[in-house]
Design a protein around this motif. Structure first.
Motif, mmCIF file in Angstrom:
data_model
loop_
_atom_site.group_PDB
_atom_site.id
_atom_site.type_symbol
_atom_site.label_atom_id
_atom_site.label_comp_id
_atom_site.label_asym_id
_atom_site.label_seq_id
_atom_site.Cartn_x
_atom_site.Cartn_y
_atom_site.Cartn_z
ATOM 1 N N ALA A 48 0.858 -1.192 0.000
ATOM 2 C CA ALA A 48 0.000 0.000 0.000
ATOM 3 C C ALA A 48 0.890 1.237 0.000
ATOM 4 O O ALA A 48 1.621 1.482 0.964
ATOM 5 N N GLU A 49 0.814 1.997 -1.061
ATOM 6 C CA GLU A 49 1.660 3.190 -1.182
ATOM 7 C C GLU A 49 0.789 4.443 -1.155
ATOM 8 O O GLU A 49 -0.390 4.399 -1.534
ATOM 9 N N HIS A 50 1.389 5.538 -0.752
ATOM 10 C CA HIS A 50 0.698 6.825 -0.902
ATOM 11 C C HIS A 50 0.756 7.161 -2.382
ATOM 12 O O HIS A 50 1.733 7.752 -2.865
ATOM 13 N N GLY A 94 5.783 3.099 0.730
ATOM 14 C CA GLY A 94 6.104 3.067 -0.704
ATOM 15 C C GLY A 94 6.964 1.867 -0.955
ATOM 16 O O GLY A 94 7.236 1.095 -0.025
ATOM 17 N N GLY A 95 7.406 1.697 -2.157
ATOM 18 C CA GLY A 95 7.396 2.492 -3.340
ATOM 19 C C GLY A 95 8.258 3.770 -3.305
ATOM 20 O O GLY A 95 8.957 4.090 -2.348
ATOM 21 N N CYS A 96 8.184 4.413 -4.460
ATOM 22 C CA CYS A 96 8.948 5.656 -4.625
ATOM 23 C C CYS A 96 8.636 6.665 -3.519
ATOM 24 O O CYS A 96 9.506 7.438 -3.096
ATOM 25 N N PHE A 97 7.397 6.655 -3.059
ATOM 26 C CA PHE A 97 7.001 7.604 -2.021
ATOM 27 C C PHE A 97 7.859 7.446 -0.767
ATOM 28 O O PHE A 97 8.157 8.424 -0.066
ATOM 29 N N TRP A 120 6.215 12.169 -6.628
ATOM 30 C CA TRP A 120 6.245 11.094 -7.623
ATOM 31 C C TRP A 120 4.881 10.824 -8.241
ATOM 32 O O TRP A 120 4.789 10.405 -9.388
ATOM 33 N N TRP A 121 3.847 11.041 -7.446
ATOM 34 C CA TRP A 121 2.528 10.566 -7.887
ATOM 35 C C TRP A 121 1.514 11.703 -7.925
ATOM 36 O O TRP A 121 0.735 11.885 -7.001
ATOM 37 N N GLY A 122 1.584 12.474 -9.006
ATOM 38 C CA GLY A 122 0.548 13.480 -9.275
ATOM 39 C C GLY A 122 0.769 14.817 -8.616
ATOM 40 O O GLY A 122 -0.027 15.737 -8.790
ATOM 41 N N GLY A 196 15.392 1.505 2.049
ATOM 42 C CA GLY A 196 15.254 2.182 0.756
ATOM 43 C C GLY A 196 14.419 1.358 -0.215
ATOM 44 O O GLY A 196 14.080 0.200 0.059
ATOM 45 N N ASN A 197 14.095 1.967 -1.347
ATOM 46 C CA ASN A 197 13.301 1.310 -2.386
ATOM 47 C C ASN A 197 13.839 1.728 -3.745
ATOM 48 O O ASN A 197 14.133 2.906 -3.966
ATOM 49 N N GLU A 198 13.974 0.763 -4.627
ATOM 50 C CA GLU A 198 14.459 1.041 -5.980
ATOM 51 C C GLU A 198 15.587 2.068 -5.951
ATOM 52 O O GLU A 198 15.527 3.125 -6.591
ATOM 53 N N ALA A 199 16.641 1.738 -5.205
ATOM 54 C CA ALA A 199 17.767 2.663 -5.038
ATOM 55 C C ALA A 199 18.425 2.978 -6.385
ATOM 56 O O ALA A 199 19.068 4.016 -6.547
ATOM 57 N N HIS A 265 9.483 -6.808 -10.363
ATOM 58 C CA HIS A 265 9.201 -7.064 -11.786
ATOM 59 C C HIS A 265 7.720 -6.818 -12.073
ATOM 60 O O HIS A 265 6.850 -7.468 -11.498
ATOM 61 N N TYR A 266 7.473 -5.880 -12.955
ATOM 62 C CA TYR A 266 6.111 -5.633 -13.436
ATOM 63 C C TYR A 266 5.994 -6.202 -14.845
ATOM 64 O O TYR A 266 6.951 -6.128 -15.636
ATOM 65 N N SER A 267 4.838 -6.748 -15.171
ATOM 66 C CA SER A 267 4.636 -7.368 -16.486
ATOM 67 C C SER A 267 4.275 -6.296 -17.519
ATOM 68 O O SER A 267 3.119 -6.182 -17.935
ATOM 69 N N ASP A 320 9.240 -7.833 -3.654
ATOM 70 C CA ASP A 320 8.300 -6.988 -2.914
ATOM 71 C C ASP A 320 7.517 -5.991 -3.775
ATOM 72 O O ASP A 320 6.783 -5.153 -3.231
ATOM 73 N N GLU A 321 7.607 -6.130 -5.093
ATOM 74 C CA GLU A 321 6.643 -5.476 -6.002
ATOM 75 C C GLU A 321 6.498 -6.343 -7.245
ATOM 76 O O GLU A 321 7.502 -6.662 -7.892
ATOM 77 N N TRP A 322 5.288 -6.708 -7.565
ATOM 78 C CA TRP A 322 5.026 -7.454 -8.800
ATOM 79 C C TRP A 322 3.574 -7.213 -9.215
ATOM 80 O O TRP A 322 2.740 -6.809 -8.410
ATOM 81 N N GLY A 324 0.647 -6.652 -12.872
ATOM 82 C CA GLY A 324 0.426 -6.049 -14.186
ATOM 83 C C GLY A 324 0.331 -4.537 -14.036
ATOM 84 O O GLY A 324 -0.163 -4.035 -13.025
ATOM 85 N N TRP A 325 0.833 -3.834 -15.027
ATOM 86 C CA TRP A 325 0.817 -2.364 -14.975
ATOM 87 C C TRP A 325 0.390 -1.872 -16.355
ATOM 88 O O TRP A 325 1.096 -2.097 -17.336
ATOM 89 N N TYR A 326 -0.765 -1.243 -16.438
ATOM 90 C CA TYR A 326 -1.307 -0.798 -17.731
ATOM 91 C C TYR A 326 -1.575 0.702 -17.687
ATOM 92 O O TYR A 326 -1.455 1.330 -16.631
ATOM 93 N N ALA A 369 1.421 -5.506 -6.197
ATOM 94 C CA ALA A 369 1.257 -4.051 -6.268
ATOM 95 C C ALA A 369 -0.044 -3.732 -7.026
ATOM 96 O O ALA A 369 -0.160 -4.128 -8.172
ATOM 97 N N GLN A 370 -0.916 -3.024 -6.347
ATOM 98 C CA GLN A 370 -1.011 -2.629 -4.951
ATOM 99 C C GLN A 370 -2.406 -2.982 -4.445
ATOM 100 O O GLN A 370 -3.267 -3.311 -5.250
ATOM 101 N N VAL A 371 -2.647 -2.782 -3.164
ATOM 102 C CA VAL A 371 -3.804 -3.440 -2.567
ATOM 103 C C VAL A 371 -5.165 -2.844 -2.946
ATOM 104 O O VAL A 371 -6.116 -3.575 -3.190
HETATM 105 O O1 AHR Z 1 4.122 0.488 -7.516
HETATM 106 C C1 AHR Z 1 4.355 1.664 -8.223
HETATM 107 C C2 AHR Z 1 5.827 2.036 -8.256
HETATM 108 O O2 AHR Z 1 6.534 1.075 -8.979
HETATM 109 C C3 AHR Z 1 6.534 2.070 -6.933
HETATM 110 O O3 AHR Z 1 6.366 3.270 -6.277
HETATM 111 C C4 AHR Z 1 7.964 1.881 -7.332
HETATM 112 O O4 AHR Z 1 8.718 1.241 -6.331
HETATM 113 C C5 AHR Z 1 7.879 1.080 -8.606
HETATM 114 O O5 AHR Z 1 8.623 1.637 -9.624
#
Ligand code: AHR
Length: 514
Positions: A48-50, A94-97, A120-122, A196-199, A265-267, A320-322, A324-326, A369-371
């Motif tokens: 769950a990310e902001h 987060g995530g990037c947040f 990062w997000w809007g 950290g995340n995605e350093a 890894h996102y598909s 810790d992140e996987w 589909g991302w569309y 990713a994400q709930v």
């Molecule tokens: O889940 C969305 C974003 O994807 C996260 O903030 C980031 O860690 C990844 O790039």
């Protein structure tokens, strides 16, 4: 004339053989005698990310000025739905947040909390009303392990170790006293900490070598603060096939400082044109599934590197992140990473979870990713309305594997969808001796026959549930929330210890055998 007759007969024979070849069953063997690894329940974790409407609106509506039933500001319908899933852990913020988040801004009287711009997000301004107490109390309500993702990119070592002391110290100390002042006597004893995340990206665009050094410094100071409770430190990991990243961490960081290495890894087949979440065609479906199947290769190769430096399997791999991302549908206002979950996502989730189960030796946690309301969400909300997505049903059907003994499986004669293996499987035996076999057919056109010998498992009775629909693009909506939901599955026969299953196109089935 005679020649023509012979040719026709040959053609018929050929057609018969091709037909026979097509009908040959896929064979799955279950090697129960080789079973040794437990499938960590944490593979069924969430995130769950902001971001967009995940935290604010999705999870948290506040205690005042809302008609939505809530507990300490968290929607009751969300609590109920997540409890049903037995979610084992929840990663936040987060995530990037996370690498912009300063936790001290989110504790103490709400009216005194500073705002933060979510760069990062809007670029939205947030009021910090959902903070550490809200999140950790929610985890207690859900009986789930919190996983705090800490700020390395724009934070300090002191800030991080203060957070550990605030959440975990049970005696007199500046941070524990401040926690008590803010209304919480007992520590929460947070075990999982992301350093950290995605350093390599939004977390600071660091090189692997630089991050490894920085990690060593942060990890050194993160001692347990409460009795014997030890913190579990997770190094920010690679993206997809960046093997140099994992190799560098495993080589340069003393293993006594690192309990897990992450992987994301996102598909996504094209980051500049990810395609629509619901109105996609078969070509896009194929490309997405091809990307999803890469998880098998990534997990295998990262594990091989880890085996080289850590043959005793002390350091875990956390995906810790996987998911589909569309592209967000353009007509959705404020739809930051809001997308639909369809039958494509059922297939994607099922085969990915099979991969994680099958790699139970090294993969000890994974976070979808994400709930709520973001990416491959299990829940979508619209003001007071809430729906469960098809992916929710996958997680619910697969929860039987949590903490069960992995039964190694092998597929021979797998059917092919283009060049992709059409069938994916994992199997386990739970604490009560009940066996579960989860199967996915990615082929959008073909029903596939599968033979599974279950004689060695002593299975006498089988039941099953299937998740599929009329179209790949089918999904649940606020108007039709139950369009996609599990149904009883009868497409199998058990005869003399041989289970024959007819798996419909683009479907997911979980069989239970006793
Ligand atoms: O889940 C969305 C974003 O994807 C996260 O903030 C980031 O860690 C990844 O790039």
């Amino acid at each position: 004339m005679k020649f023509k007759t012979i040719t026709s007969a040959l053609m018929l024979l050929l057609a018969f053989h091709i037909g026979q070849a097509q009908q040959t069953n896929v064979v799955i063997s279950i090697n129960a005698e080789q079973a040794k690894d437990t499938i960590s329940k944490h593979i069924y974790g969430h995130f769950a990310e902001h971001l967009g409407r995940c935290i604010y609106e999705g999870i948290y509506v506040g205690e005042e000025n809302t008609t939505i039933p809530n507990t300490e500001g968290v929607r009751n319908d969300i609590i109920e739905a997540l409890k049903e899933l037995n979610i084992p852990n929840l990663r936040w913020p987060g995530g990037c947040f996370a690498d912009t988040y300063h936790w001290k801004d989110g504790v103490g009287p709400k009216e005194d909390r500073p705002t933060i711009v979510n760069r990062w997000w809007g670029g939205v301004t947030e009021d910090n009303s959902f903070g550490t107490h809200n999140f950790l109390n929610l985890c207690e309500t859900l009986e789930t392990e919190p996983y705090l993702s800490a700020n390395v990119g724009s934070g300090t070592v002191q800030e991080l170790i203060d957070w550990v002391q605030y959440t975990n110290h049970d005696k007199v100390s500046p941070m524990a006293d401040w926690r008590r002042e803010n209304g919480r006597e007992e520590p929460w004893n947070v075990k999982y900490w992301g350093v950290g995340n995605e350093a390599w990206g939004c977390g600071g665009n660091m090189t692997a070598e630089y991050y490894a050094d920085l990690y060593r410094k942060y990890a050194t100071f993160m001692a347990g603060w409460s009795g014997d409770n030890k913190v579990f430190r997770i190094a920010s990991g690679a993206s997809g096939g960046d093997y140099h990243w994992t190799e560098t961490l495993m080589k340069n960081v003393p293993h006594k400082l690192m309990e897990a290495v992450a992987l994301h890894h996102y598909s996504v087949f094209d980051w500049s044109d990810k395609g629509p979440s619901a109105t996609f065609d078969e070509e896009i479906y194929y490309k997405t599934i091809k990307e999803a199947l890469k998880m098998e290769e990534f997990v295998t190769k990262h594990s091989e590197i880890m085996d080289k430096y850590d043959p005793d399997n002390k350091v875990a791999l956390f995906v810790d992140e996987w998911g589909g991302w569309y592209d967000t549908e353009p007509e959705i206002a404020n739809g930051v990473l809001y997308q639909q979950s369809t039958i494509r996502d059922v297939v994607l989730a099922g085969l990915t979870l099979n991969t994680f189960n099958n790699h139970a030796r090294r993969v000890k946690m994974a976070n979808l990713a994400q709930v709520v309301n973001v990416l491959q969400a299990v829940i979508l909300t619209d003001k007071e309305k809430m729906i469960l997505t098809p992916t929710y049903h996958v997680m619910n059907m697969y929860k039987v594997h949590q903490d069960a003994l992995l039964l190694p499986t092998e597929i021979t004669n797998n059917s092919l969808y283009n060049e992709l293996p059409a069938i994916s499987v994992s199997a386990s035996k739970d604490a009560n001796g009940v066996n579960h076999i989860s199967l996915v057919n990615i082929d959008p056109k073909k029903e596939i026959s599968i033979e599974i010998s279950v004689a060695d498992l002593g299975i006498k009775n089988v039941s099953g549930a299937v998740l599929t629909s009329n179209k790949l693009q089918d999904h649940n909506t606020f108007e039709n929330p139950d369009k996609v939901k599990p149904a009883d599955f009868k497409g199998f026969k058990l005869k003399k210890g041989m289970l024959t299953v007819k798996l419909p196109p683009y479907s997911l089935v979980v069989l239970e055998g006793k």
